[in-house]
Design a protein around this motif. Structure first.
Motif, PDB file in Angstrom:
ATOM      1  N   PHE A 194       0.814  -1.215   0.000  1.00  0.00           N
ATOM      2  CA  PHE A 194       0.000   0.000   0.000  1.00  0.00           C
ATOM      3  C   PHE A 194       0.852   1.272   0.000  1.00  0.00           C
ATOM      4  N   PHE A 195       2.173   1.122  -0.172  1.00  0.00           N
ATOM      5  CA  PHE A 195       3.028   2.327  -0.158  1.00  0.00           C
ATOM      6  C   PHE A 195       2.578   3.319  -1.229  1.00  0.00           C
ATOM      7  N   GLU A 196       2.477   4.579  -0.837  1.00  0.00           N
ATOM      8  CA  GLU A 196       2.094   5.638  -1.764  1.00  0.00           C
ATOM      9  C   GLU A 196       3.125   6.759  -1.685  1.00  0.00           C
ATOM     10  N   PRO A 197       3.829   7.055  -2.780  1.00  0.00           N
ATOM     11  CA  PRO A 197       4.827   8.133  -2.754  1.00  0.00           C
ATOM     12  C   PRO A 197       4.155   9.504  -2.686  1.00  0.00           C
ATOM     13  N   ASP A 198       4.981  10.538  -2.710  1.00  0.00           N
ATOM     14  CA  ASP A 198       4.461  11.906  -2.649  1.00  0.00           C
ATOM     15  C   ASP A 198       3.352  12.118  -3.691  1.00  0.00           C
ATOM     16  N   ARG A 199       2.234  12.696  -3.246  1.00  0.00           N
ATOM     17  CA  ARG A 199       1.186  13.166  -4.154  1.00  0.00           C
ATOM     18  C   ARG A 199       0.869  14.587  -3.729  1.00  0.00           C
TER      19      ARG A 199
END
Length: 614
Positions: A194-199
């Motif tokens: 579920f890792f989500e980078p910068d948005r």
């Protein structure tokens, strides 16, 4: 007067215990504590610059509520509603002016959200929340919409600013007609599926997974597992015919963020008696508008928790070996206000020295310096933070005990060590009578910090009495009561740790009586012996197993440092083995059973035969 049955039982129980037998505990002698400093005697004053920059209230920048019908759950915010809730504007979800948010937080890419987040936005910011003292734990907070009529086939859309870090998690759930929440989105900061980078910034469109026949839905934005991490912000939320941009939220003045309240007892530049500080810091002789942050111009003394809070932590809270007032050189915080250019005017150099310490008669090779330390280095082309410890002697000689550098290519490179005990042996010259110790932090600019506490110098032979804890020139019952207080407090202060095991407990009480008084546990009248006269003293005081907690002193029978006179004190005393053995030099290893039995039988009889008077 009848004897309390519980009292009679306690003494009979003790009589049986000692009849079965006791063991003798050996006492290890300790090196002499020649010098100790924990900075707790310093009188701290108010902050001057730190925490007071931008001290003007702003009229309409923040609100703890967000839009009509929206609710915020802050029950998972550590300390919320108390003085330990961090920065209140960021305790959980809150609504605010995004321009003020970006400005007061120092940017750090928050300003990127200004392209699409306008007017008022909803923000959960663990990084800013952590900038003031707070209860331990992770922030878990939830922003929920009002109940919205279901719009079949519609997506949930919103603008967002997400910057991941640490364990921080973002979720969106939908609850239809009061049912269990359905997770529509999950962003994690850790390396998971579920890792989500910068948005930052971005637009999000989510399928809403509405079950057939559902009539109403509540959407919840969850910000969880956050500490000193980054943030999540949302704006312009749309679903079917529903739209929320938070513009109808009435904002009020800032309370803490950007306008810290002056604190009364948090900082001083005044060193302990006899100590000195020599600073070579750019701008130190300039006026207050051009000398950096005043509190951090060279070595200073500060309340550790206040330092951690105003500096935004950044690992300073890891210094758990430092307690209360600590000594700090923090060029990182000093650099937060204008000052002359370090590269052209000279680097941040500061040196803190003790007064003269008496080492006359101390055995050569026996000196040992110990202190608590928090060191965080930084190195680049401009900044090369360096630390050292130097000792100098009355014969003019000196020695560098240690050198820490921030350059990883150096043989003296010292990596992050934000919480450790440093021990340095000292080989003093023959015939030296006194010495000074100097801690230097130099060649620094906008680097990190060095903090120290609990400085202790020990050595074999020589020096003043290590048992005169109140420094009144006498070793007496007042010093014993101070030791008992330390045992009860459990703070393990170094100058009370007579056997050098990093603990302050009953073994140190025994060491104090043995080495400081040449006597035994139980010698309440301090005549150098433990005998029946001491038992008369403590039982006459009338506090044996009474109902008042923590009311007993040494002469009233508290021999083990728990604050009360109970059978535990008697067991402790007889276990040491000094009863009716005369002065300590003539001690036998274990008291003769007959003497113990005679004493306790007499004490029980004394209580039992007392008659009720009419």
């Amino acid at each position: 007067m009848r004897v309390n049955p519980q009292l009679r039982f306690s003494l009979l129980r003790l009589l049986l215990l000692l009849f079965i037998g006791v063991t003798c505990v050996s006492n290890a002698s300790a090196q002499t504590v020649l010098f100790f400093e924990d900075f707790e005697s310093l009188e701290l004053g108010p902050n001057v610059d730190e925490g007071l920059i931008d001290d003007n209230p702003e009229d309409a920048v923040w609100s703890p509520v967000c839009g009509d019908g929206w609710t915020i759950d802050r029950s998972g915010v550590p300390g919320y509603g108390t003085d330990a809730d961090g920065i209140v504007e960021f305790a959980g979800w809150n609504c605010m002016d995004p321009l003020w948010w970006a400005s007061t937080a120092g940017g750090q890419e928050r300003d990127l959200f200004l392209d699409i987040g306008e007017g008022v936005v909803a923000v959960a910011d663990g990084d800013e929340w952590d900038d003031a003292f707070r209860a331990p734990g992770e922030m878990n907070t939830f922003l929920s919409s009002p109940s919205i009529p279901v719009s079949p086939g519609s997506t949930l859309d919103f603008d967002t600013s997400w910057r991941p870090d640490g364990t921080q998690v973002a979720t969106v759930t939908a609850s239809y007609d009061g049912g269990d929440p359905i997770e529509l989105m999950r962003w994690e900061s850790e390396d998971t599926d579920f890792f989500e980078p910068d948005r930052n910034p971005d637009f999000v469109e989510l399928d809403t997974l509405a079950p057939a026949g559902a009539e109403n839905v509540v959407f919840t934005f969850g910000y969880t597992r956050a500490q000193n991490h980054w943030w999540w912000a949302v704006d312009n939320i749309e679903y079917g015919g529903f739209r929320e941009d938070f513009e109808n939220t009435e904002l009020g003045p800032n309370i803490e963020e950007g306008r810290a309240v002056p604190a009364e007892n948090v900082w001083t530049k005044t060193a302990p008696d006899g100590w000195s500080i020599e600073d070579e810091v750019p701008g130190m002789d300039e006026d207050n508008d051009f000398n950096g942050v005043t509190e951090w111009i060279g070595w200073s003394f500060t309340d550790k928790d206040w330092w951690v809070g105003v500096a935004g932590d950044q690992d300073r809270s890891q210094f758990t070996e430092g307690v209360g007032t600590v000594a700090v050189a923090d060029p990182d915080e000093w650099d937060d206000a204008d000052h002359p250019d370090s590269a052209s005017e000279g680097w941040y150099n500061t040196f803190m020295s003790t007064g003269d310490i008496d080492i006359e008669g101390v055995e050569q090779g026996s000196l040992n310096l110990k202190f608590a330390s928090s060191w965080k280095p930084e190195f680049d082309a401009d900044y090369q933070q360096t630390g050292n410890v130097v000792v100098s002697f009355d014969d003019g000689s000196s020695e560098e005990l240690m050198l820490w550098e921030s350059d990883q290519a150096s043989d003296n490179y010292k990596p992050n060590a934000t919480n450790e005990i440093v021990e340095l042996p000292i080989d003093h010259p023959e015939g030296a009578k006194s010495m000074q110790i100097t801690w230097g932090l130099f060649d620094a600019g906008n680097d990190w910090w060095w903090a120290i506490d609990n400085i202790e110098l020990t050595g074999g032979g020589g020096g003043g009495s290590p048992y005169d804890f109140n420094n009144d020139g006498m070793v007496d019952v007042a010093d014993i009561d101070l030791m008992l207080g330390e045992v009860k407090a459990g703070t393990n202060s170094g100058n009370f740790d007579l056997n050098n095991d990093a603990l302050v407990n009953s073994a140190d009480i025994d060491a104090l009586l043995a080495d400081g008084f040449n006597s035994f546990i139980g010698d309440s009248n301090l005549d150098g012996q433990f005998n029946s006269s001491d038992m008369v003293v403590v039982f006459t005081a009338g506090e044996y197993e009474d109902t008042v907690a923590m009311n007993s002193s040494w002469v009233e029978g508290d021999w083990n440092g728990d604050g009360d006179f109970t059978s535990s004190d008697l067991v402790f005393a007889f276990t040491i083995g000094g009863y009716e053995q005369g002065p300590r030099a003539a001690v036998a290893s274990v008291p003769e059973p007959a003497s113990v039995m005679g004493l306790l039988t007499g004490m029980v009889a004394l209580l039992i035969v007392r008659r009720r008077r009419k």
